[in-house]
Design a protein around this motif. Sequence first.
Motif, short mmCIF file in Angstrom:
data_model
loop_
_atom_site.label_atom_id
_atom_site.label_comp_id
_atom_site.label_asym_id
_atom_site.label_seq_id
_atom_site.Cartn_x
_atom_site.Cartn_y
_atom_site.Cartn_z
N ILE A 392 49.19 112.28 -5.58
CA ILE A 392 50.27 111.28 -5.45
C ILE A 392 51.19 111.24 -6.66
O ILE A 392 52.07 110.38 -6.76
CB ILE A 392 49.72 109.87 -5.19
N TYR A 393 51.04 112.25 -7.58
CA TYR A 393 52.05 112.32 -8.64
C TYR A 393 53.42 112.59 -8.03
O TYR A 393 54.44 112.19 -8.55
CB TYR A 393 51.68 113.38 -9.69
N HIS A 394 53.41 113.24 -6.84
CA HIS A 394 54.70 113.44 -6.15
C HIS A 394 55.37 112.09 -5.90
O HIS A 394 56.57 111.94 -6.05
CB HIS A 394 54.47 114.14 -4.80
N LEU A 395 54.54 111.13 -5.50
CA LEU A 395 55.06 109.82 -5.12
C LEU A 395 55.68 109.10 -6.31
O LEU A 395 56.73 108.47 -6.23
CB LEU A 395 53.88 109.00 -4.61
N ASP A 396 55.02 109.26 -7.48
CA ASP A 396 55.46 108.52 -8.67
C ASP A 396 56.81 109.00 -9.15
O ASP A 396 57.42 108.40 -10.02
CB ASP A 396 54.40 108.66 -9.77
N ARG A 397 57.27 110.14 -8.58
CA ARG A 397 58.58 110.65 -9.00
C ARG A 397 59.69 109.78 -8.44
O ARG A 397 60.77 109.70 -9.03
CB ARG A 397 58.78 112.09 -8.48
N GLY A 398 59.42 109.13 -7.26
CA GLY A 398 60.56 108.49 -6.62
C GLY A 398 60.36 107.09 -6.09
O GLY A 398 61.29 106.52 -5.54
N TYR A 399 59.13 106.54 -6.24
CA TYR A 399 58.91 105.18 -5.71
C TYR A 399 58.32 104.30 -6.79
O TYR A 399 57.19 104.50 -7.23
CB TYR A 399 57.95 105.23 -4.50
N GLU A 400 59.11 103.32 -7.24
CA GLU A 400 58.64 102.44 -8.32
C GLU A 400 57.67 101.40 -7.78
O GLU A 400 57.95 100.73 -6.77
CB GLU A 400 59.87 101.72 -8.93
N ASN A 401 56.50 101.32 -8.42
CA ASN A 401 55.50 100.28 -8.08
C ASN A 401 55.17 100.22 -6.59
O ASN A 401 55.05 99.13 -6.02
CB ASN A 401 56.02 98.88 -8.47
N ILE A 402 54.99 101.35 -5.94
CA ILE A 402 54.83 101.32 -4.49
C ILE A 402 53.56 100.61 -4.06
O ILE A 402 53.56 99.87 -3.08
CB ILE A 402 54.89 102.74 -3.88
N GLU A 403 52.46 100.76 -4.84
CA GLU A 403 51.23 100.07 -4.44
C GLU A 403 51.44 98.56 -4.47
O GLU A 403 51.08 97.84 -3.53
CB GLU A 403 50.06 100.37 -5.38
N LYS A 404 52.07 98.08 -5.56
CA LYS A 404 52.24 96.63 -5.70
C LYS A 404 53.17 96.13 -4.59
O LYS A 404 52.90 95.13 -3.93
CB LYS A 404 52.82 96.29 -7.07
N LYS A 405 54.26 96.86 -4.36
CA LYS A 405 55.21 96.40 -3.34
C LYS A 405 54.55 96.36 -1.97
O LYS A 405 54.73 95.41 -1.20
CB LYS A 405 56.45 97.30 -3.33
N LEU A 406 53.73 97.37 -1.65
CA LEU A 406 53.06 97.37 -0.34
C LEU A 406 51.95 96.32 -0.30
O LEU A 406 51.79 95.60 0.69
CB LEU A 406 52.49 98.76 -0.05
#
Length: 418
Positions: A392-406
């Motif tokens: 999920i390092y791919h994810l961290d390139r483009g989504y800020e705080n996605i776990e918290k937001k979800l």
Amino acid sequence: MERLVIKGGVPLKGKVKISGAKNAALPCIAATILCPGRHVISNVPRLRDVNTILEMVGTLGCDFQWEGETVSINTDRLMSYECPYELVRTMRASILLLGPLLVREGRAKISLPGGCAIGARPVNLHLKALSQMGAQMHLDRGYIFARAERLKGAEIFFDIPTVTGTENVMMAAVLAEGKTLIRNAAKEPEIVDLARFLRSMGAQISGDGTDTIVVEGVRELRAGSISIIPDRIETGTYMLAGAITQGEVEIYSCIPEHVNALVEKLRETGIEVSVGEEMIRVRGSNEISAVDVITMPYPGFPTDLQAQYMALMSIARGSCVIEETIFENRFIHVAELQRMGAKIEVNGNKAYVRGQKRLLAAPVMATDLRASASLILAGLVAQGGYTEVHRIYHLDRGYENIEKKLSDLGAILWREKV
Ligand code: EPZ
């Protein structure tokens, strides 16, 4: 390495705030190289790609400082014109430094970005346009060597409306001698944001957001300031999260017009979408009809939402065709969705999706930024256990705080080290 573990089945409910647009922040940060001074860019998302380009301008000799979501960049000292392979290979958008370095230093040595999971990602159109403006270019052992005394305005026609190609030429043209015309220019909102930032620096640009951009070269620029637009791809991703989980999600601090193509498409599938000033509310339904989509340059359906939309179509009623016209290899997420029970057949640049009643939790692998978002959406609705999204390092390139937001929307997910 880290993975995201998701327990599906929870309808998302609540409000989510959209962060600044990654693909607007990157060119604006690159543009600060054009002239000395202290530039101030606010509403900048804390993302891996943003950190990478800031690290890059740091290696060029500039200083930068964060204050909350604002970053100030002092570009008085520039001590290099080289962008090393080690940094460029982690983020292709480093090619955005080519134009600014050529203008500021008269030369640039930048590693060719190389391809990525979704395609070869050539930069031939960037190089051709800058050569037309008088730059001497040659490629040697994976590097672009460029030199130019003072670039001259030219009439550029892009065979393909390339987003970063348009941005590179805009930045090269602002201090060039004379007028530059960019025809068949990209029209994305991020282009308009860069033009706004360049105008705050004293540049004379018009036509941004249309397919013909006119830049009158000026003698000098001053430090600029801007507040970055909200991220339209993040906006679309959360709209699809509300839809796929049959929840009710209110997305605020967004610009609905920037996601018109998705708003209309979701309405076609039967999802209820209401639009406010800077807000979009999505109410999922259990009757999602399959609807075809073709990705196109803005304002068409964005390629960066294709994978996420495919996750929704995997559980829609009926079949549809998803056609990818921008990148030649942007169906890597298909194999991973199939592991979760999706029925998808790929033939060339078309994916034929037959909607299923359910997706099943499974371990899956993220391969690029938007594919990882697609797998998370699938995980949010998958049944029978826990979906593990790896790499999920791919994810961290483009989504800020996605776990918290979800999680704030009720999703059950967490990150763990593997
Ligand atoms: C930008 O990439 C975005 N990246 C991409 O977002 C986005 O998917 C893409 O535009 C399309 O909207 C940034 O803005 C940093 P292009 P870019 O040049 O500029 C071909 C994400 O997920 N082409 O518009 O690299 C190219 O191969 C990323 O945030 C050439 O042939 O895309 C592609 O088929 C992924 N020669 C098409 O044009 C060139 O010199 C469009 O590419 C340049 C491009």
